[in-house]
Scaffold this active site. Structure first.
Site, PDB file in Angstrom:
ATOM      1  N   TYR A  29      -7.476  -5.398   9.206  1.00 50.05           N
ATOM      2  CA  TYR A  29      -6.100  -5.631   8.726  1.00 50.05           C
ATOM      3  C   TYR A  29      -5.393  -4.275   8.640  1.00 50.05           C
ATOM      4  O   TYR A  29      -4.879  -3.864   7.607  1.00 50.05           O
ATOM      5  CB  TYR A  29      -6.088  -6.376   7.389  1.00 50.05           C
ATOM      6  N   LEU A  30      -5.392  -3.608   9.770  1.00 51.37           N
ATOM      7  CA  LEU A  30      -5.038  -2.188   9.827  1.00 51.37           C
ATOM      8  C   LEU A  30      -3.556  -1.943   9.556  1.00 51.37           C
ATOM      9  O   LEU A  30      -2.698  -2.732   9.957  1.00 51.37           O
ATOM     10  CB  LEU A  30      -5.405  -1.637  11.207  1.00 51.37           C
ATOM     11  N   HIS A  31      -3.291  -0.824   8.879  1.00 57.83           N
ATOM     12  CA  HIS A  31      -1.920  -0.397   8.612  1.00 57.83           C
ATOM     13  C   HIS A  31      -1.807   1.095   8.951  1.00 57.83           C
ATOM     14  O   HIS A  31      -2.786   1.711   9.401  1.00 57.83           O
ATOM     15  CB  HIS A  31      -1.531  -0.689   7.158  1.00 57.83           C
ATOM     16  N   HIS A  34      -4.650   3.485   7.952  1.00 56.31           N
ATOM     17  CA  HIS A  34      -5.804   3.527   8.859  1.00 56.31           C
ATOM     18  C   HIS A  34      -5.428   4.296  10.138  1.00 56.31           C
ATOM     19  O   HIS A  34      -6.224   5.096  10.653  1.00 56.31           O
ATOM     20  CB  HIS A  34      -6.208   2.108   9.296  1.00 56.31           C
TER      21      HIS A  34
END
Ligand code: PAF
Length: 277
Positions: A29-31, A34
Site C-alpha cells: 500500500y505504497l505511498h 516508501h
C-alpha cells in the site's frame, strides 16, 4: 521488473543482480514515504529489491491484520516507474510454513513506547526483517524515520548480530498540513483526517518550546497532552520524550532526544515523532 513469490526463485535471481544491492522492506500500500526510500536505494546502489509482505507476526490478534490495506497491482505499477529490479512478494506460508518455530528478539529497547503498547510487535518485526535480510542479502537497507523505534531496534539488531549491511534511515514524508504519510491514513474518514494533524502540531509545539530554551521534559509532555486534549476525536496512547539511543524517558532534555507519540484518531492509531537535536 521481476516479481517473485518464493524464496528459491529469489535466490536464483539474486546471483544475477549487480552489487551493491539496496533493499526496501515494506508491507505494501505504497505511498511517497516508501517511494522516497526506493528512490534513495536506486540512487545509491546498482540494483534495488523491494519486498511487499504484510507480516502477520507483528500484529496482535486484536489488531488490523485482516483489514490492513492492500493494493498489489497499484504497488507494482509504482515500483516499475521507479526502476526497481525485483519485487519479493511471498504468501504468508512461504515465510511461515506450519513447522516455523524461531524468533529474533531485541531486548530492552523493545519494552518501551510501541513495544509497551503492542507486546510482541517488535519480535514479529525483527524476525521477519532478519528472514528478509537472509533471503535478499542486501548491501544497504532503507527504513523511514516515521517508525523511529523500529529503525533504532533494527540498527541495534544489525549491530548485535553482526549483520553485514548498512541501515539507512530517511526523513518522514508529510502531507502539506504535517500529517505523516502512513498506509493507515487510509482508514481515516473526513472528520478524522481533519483531526489527524494534531499529532504534528503537538510535535511542533514541543520543538518550539525546546528552541526557546525549555529543558523540562515533563512540561513539554503536559503542553502536548493539553493541545491534543482539545481535539475531541483524539485519544492519547502515549507521549514520550526519551533519549534517542536508549529510549529511556528523560526528565531533563539532552539532545538528541526523541519526542514521540501514539494517538488514536477515532479507531485509527497513528504514530509520529521528531528528534530534538
Ligand atoms: O515498516 C514496515 O512496513 C514493517 O514493519 C516492515 C519493516 C516491512 C516489517 O514487516
Amino acid at each position: 521488473m521481476k516479481v517473485l513469490e518464493t524464496i528459491a526463485e529469489f535466490r536464483r535471481i539474486r546471483t544475477t543482480l549487480p552489487e551493491p544491492l539496496g533493499f526496501v522492506p515494506t508491507m505494501g500500500y505504497l505511498h511517497e514515504g516508501h517511494l522516497s526510500l526506493v528512490r534513495r536505494a536506486r540512487a545509491e546502489n546498482a540494483s534495488v529489491a523491494v519486498s511487499i509482505f504484510v507480516n502477520p507476526t507483528q500484529f496482535s490478534p486484536s489488531e488490523d491484520l485482516d483489514s490492513y490495506p492492500r493494493d498489489m497491482e497499484g504497488d507494482l505499477s509504482l515500483l516499475k516507474k521507479e526502476n526497481v529490479d525485483v519485487v519479493f512478494a511471498p504468501p504468508a506460508d512461504e515465510m511461515y510454513p506450519p513447522v516455523f518455530s524461531s524468533c529474533v528478539e531485541v531486548d530492552k529497547l523493545t519494552r518501551r513506547l510501541e513495544g509497551a503498547s503492542r507486546p510482541g510487535h517488535f519480535t514479529g518485526v525483527t524476525t521477519v526483517v532478519t528472514k528478509l535480510f537472509n533471503i535478499v542479502q542486501p548491501t544497504r537497507v532503507y527504513f523511514g524515520q516515521k517508525d523511529a523505534q523500529q529503525a533504532i531496534v533494527i540498527k541495534k539488531m544489525v549491530a548485535d548480530l553482526d549483520m553485514n549491511l548498512e541501515v539507512v534511515v530517511l526523513p518522514t514524508v508529510r502531507e502539506e498540513d504535517g500529517l505523516a504519510l502512513s498506509s493507515r491514513n487510509s482508514y481515516l474518514n473526513h472528520d478524522e483526517r481533519q483531526a489527524a494533524p494534531v499529532l504534528y502540531r503537538a510535535l511542533m509545539l514541543a520543538q518550539g518550546f525546546w528552541s526557546q530554551g525549555e529543558r523540562d521534559a515533563g512540561k513539554l509532555r503536559n503542553q502536548m497532552a493539553k493541545l491534543i486534549g482539545k481535539e475531541p476525536l483524539a485519544t492519547i496512547d502515549y507521549i514520550s520524550i526519551s533519549d534517542n539511543d536508549t529510549l529511556e524517558e528523560l526528565k531533563e532534555i539532552k539532545p538528541p532526544a526523541l519526542v514521540s507519540l501514539a494517538v488514536k484518531i477515532g479507531k485509527t492509531r497513528l504514530i509520529d515523532n521528531v528528534v530534538l537535536e
